[in-house]
Design a protein around this motif. Structure first.
Motif, PDB file in Angstrom:
ATOM      1  N   GLU A 171       7.278  -0.393   3.870  1.00 23.88           N
ATOM      2  CA  GLU A 171       6.630  -0.705   2.590  1.00 23.88           C
ATOM      3  C   GLU A 171       5.239  -0.068   2.537  1.00 23.88           C
ATOM      4  O   GLU A 171       4.491  -0.078   3.530  1.00 23.88           O
ATOM      5  N   CYS A 209       2.624  -1.147   1.163  1.00 27.96           N
ATOM      6  CA  CYS A 209       1.610  -2.157   1.491  1.00 27.96           C
ATOM      7  C   CYS A 209       1.490  -2.368   2.998  1.00 27.96           C
ATOM      8  O   CYS A 209       0.400  -2.674   3.496  1.00 27.96           O
ATOM      9  N   CYS A 258       2.988  -5.137  -5.782  1.00 29.19           N
ATOM     10  CA  CYS A 258       1.907  -5.180  -4.798  1.00 29.19           C
ATOM     11  C   CYS A 258       1.414  -3.778  -4.453  1.00 29.19           C
ATOM     12  O   CYS A 258       0.209  -3.543  -4.325  1.00 29.19           O
ATOM     13  N   CYS A 259       2.359  -2.826  -4.319  1.00 24.62           N
ATOM     14  CA  CYS A 259       1.984  -1.521  -3.770  1.00 24.62           C
ATOM     15  C   CYS A 259       1.046  -0.722  -4.683  1.00 24.62           C
ATOM     16  O   CYS A 259       0.034  -0.206  -4.197  1.00 24.62           O
ATOM     17  N   TYR A 316       7.676   2.135  -3.137  1.00 27.61           N
ATOM     18  CA  TYR A 316       7.540   0.812  -2.521  1.00 27.61           C
ATOM     19  C   TYR A 316       8.064   0.887  -1.082  1.00 27.61           C
ATOM     20  O   TYR A 316       7.404   0.467  -0.158  1.00 27.61           O
TER      21      TYR A 316
HETATM   22 ZN   LIG Z   1       3.798  -3.636  -1.571  1.00 28.19          ZN
END
Ligand SMILES: [Zn+2]
Length: 610
Positions: A295, A297, A376-377, A343
């Motif tokens: 991912e 993130c 989120c990313c 992602y």
């Molecule tokens: Zn993420």
């Protein structure tokens, strides 16, 4: 000091956005694109998806239970970028805060009823990080007031007891708020959250408590495990707590967990995560290229952790991993137009993706998407690129250490430097001294640069012939130093070997046996097949020196290979391998971070070899 991480002790002191200006170049261009395009893109989508409307009280509430955190990450990006839209967005967030400091658009009315999945403390963590960014870039304002009230609420509610959040991040956020304000309750709260985890503090779940690092106390863990982003955010907070409390044992625990994780659970790109079901690490050496999760993130969290460990110890290996991850994961996560994102980041994609033009739920398509159901990313990329100048260099007793070789102007103490380089495409780095000064200058020589050279070229000798002119000496991986005093115009020249190199995997990584990958400088390369280029499913490469081709400043490579049709039988197994069969082709290799920018494609980093 405009810095996302500002430890009060440790070997190195980071230089912030007020000391380092990244100039046009690989990262400078990406920072500019981020601040001009990506931040506005994120805000537009958060408005469109209703996640900002949630703070205005619009109902029904929209988005996942943690969507508030995306607005906070965006606020953090805006703070670092000094974006004029910040006050208006902060005003909207402030409307949703309750009288006692509580702030969450999902759980208002049923607060703290689901610590495993509720993400309330997680959301505060991102809110606090935004507030710290604003405090350091601008000073107190409405956003920092909201943040202080929320953080004080957390301390009052959670200081005693045994509760913690299913998703770490509050730990490092609270330590940073302590560093920014001096209020010790924030450090103590962070310390207690760290020590509580693994007692256990959370309920068992089908993924197991390791998913949220609650299976055993952090001091007893041997390796990072479970959900990658959770594991690395927690470890970052643990380093922060260890540094601020002088807890050597705690710092050592994270260092050894990092060591084993890098040695056994990290992909060539620096990406981490092998399992899709729970976005988690696999077992040691479980690193399949096609099922790599990686991912975006997780890579950002890994950069955050490596940066903290670098500051705490001064050990260049942390900067090495940060660099690998920055060039091959962070730069990959966002498209060249700054408006679509990966992602997951596998190292092999077998089927060209279907083009996307809206929200992508699965986020596994092999094409960047403008937005995700769980976004989120994109916001994480936005805040990381906006604060990237703070990762470039550090100070140490009058020295300046340059971790990341990128065009930049760096000022610290009695040193004013200008770095000029075409890195990562070219290996020449020039550090020009701008003003008379003193102090040692250290440049990081990456681990792969085993035959680098360094020259100190005093302004007085720049036209002098050898041997009176510059003395060139070989330098190895780690920091290479040149001593002052300095006169304006003095120069340090670092030459890094940029020959492409074949890299082999440890044979315990079963999924990669018999394969090799090509790297050049800090960049991992991949074969990408768009339209009628050679099919990659049954490709076999020759391990000969790759040819280099430079187009518009980008270095692409080419290797010899055989491509067979493959897969036509009734049964995909048999007595003999056809590895040596097939037609000869020249296989084009592009930097991994650039793949997926030319439309749907198949891709592979690891090439089976002849
Ligand atoms: Zn993420």
């Amino acid at each position: 000091m405009a810095n996302p991480v500002l430890p009060s002790s440790g070997v190195l002191s980071p230089l912030g956005l007020d000391s380092v200006r990244v100039l046009p170049g690989f990262w400078g261009d990406r920072i500019a694109l981020n601040n001009d395009v990506t931040i506005a893109h994120c805000q537009e989508w958060e408005e469109r998806e209703g996640w900002i409307g949630n703070f205005r009280g619009e109902r029904p509430r929209r988005g996942r239970e943690f969507s508030d955190s995306e607005i906070y990450k965006l606020l953090e990006a805006m703070a670092w970028a000094d974006h004029p839209g910040l006050p208006a967005l902060a005003e909207i967030v402030a409307q949703a805060q309750e009288g006692d400091g509580y702030l969450n658009t999902r759980w208002t009315g049923s607060r703290y009823t689901d610590f495993e999945w509720g993400h309330e403390l997680y959301c505060y963590g991102h809110l606090i990080q935004a507030g710290v960014a604003r405090l350091r870039m601008h000073g107190e304002d409405q956003l920092t007031e909201v943040v202080t009230r929320a953080a004080d609420h957390v301390c009052r509610r959670f200081m005693d007891g045994d509760e913690t959040c299913g998703h770490p991040v509050i730990e490092m956020a609270l330590v940073e708020l302590y560093r920014a304000t001096g209020a010790e309750r924030y450090l103590e709260m962070a310390r207690r959250f760290v020590e509580r985890r693994g007692l256990p503090a959370l309920a068992d779940i089908p993924f197991g408590r390791a998913y949220y690092q609650d299976d055993l106390p952090v001091r007893q863990a041997q390796v990072f495990r479970g959900h990658v982003v959770r594991a690395l955010y927690l470890a970052s907070g643990v380093v922060d707590v260890a540094v601020e409390t002088g807890d050597e044992e705690l710092l050592k625990a994270v260092e050894s967990q990092w060591e084993r994780t890098v040695a056994r659970r990290t992909h060539l790109t620096g990406g981490m995560g092998s399992r899709h079901a729970d976005e988690s690490y696999g077992e040691d050496y479980e690193l399949p290229p096609d099922r790599a999760y990686n991912e975006t993130c997780g890579s950002i969290a890994s950069i955050m952790l490596a940066h903290r460990l670098l500051l705490a110890t001064g050990d260049a290996r942390y900067a090495d991993l940060a660099e690998r991850t920055m060039y091959n994961m962070l730069a990959t996560g966002v498209a060249l137009d700054g408006a679509s994102f990966f992602y997951v980041n596998p190292l092999q994609v077998r089927v060209p993706a279907t083009p996307l033009d809206g929200v992508n739920h699965a986020a596994e398509g092999g094409l960047r998407s403008p937005w995700f159901d769980v976004s989120c990313c994109p916001n994480n990329i936005a805040r990381t690129l906006a604060s990237l100048p703070a990762y470039v260099a550090a100070a140490k007793d009058g020295e300046v250490l340059i971790h990341h070789l990128t065009p930049a102007e760096i000022r610290s103490g009695r040193l004013a430097l200008r770095v000029e380089t075409g890195y990562p495409w070219q290996g020449s780095v020039s550090v020009r001294v701008l003003e008379d000064g003193e102090g040692r200058v250290g440049l990081r020589v990456p681990a792969w640069a085993t035959d680098a050279t360094l020259a100190h070229v005093p302004v007085s000798s720049q036209d002098a012939p050898l041997p009176e002119g510059p003395v060139i000496r070989p330098v190895g991986p780690g920091y290479a130093y040149v001593e002052g005093p300095w006169r304006a115009g003095d120069e340090i020249r670092l030459e890094l070997p940029m020959r492409p190199r074949w890299t082999l995997p440890d044979r315990r990584i079963d999924a990669l046996r018999g394969s090799a990958a090509v790297e050049r400088g800090p960049l991992v390369y991949c074969a990408e097949s768009v339209a009628d280029e050679p099919p990659l499913a049954a490709v076999t490469a020759r391990v000969d020196p790759p040819e280099e081709h430079e187009t518009d400043g980008v270095v692409e490579l080419e290797v010899g290979a055989k491509v067979s049709s493959g897969g036509d039988g009734a049964w995909p197994y048999g007595a003999a391998s056809d590895a040596k069969q097939g037609a000869d082709v020249r296989l084009r290799l592009v930097p991994y971070h650039r793949w997926g920018n030319r439309g749907p494609a198949t891709m592979r980093v690891w090439l089976p070899t002849i």
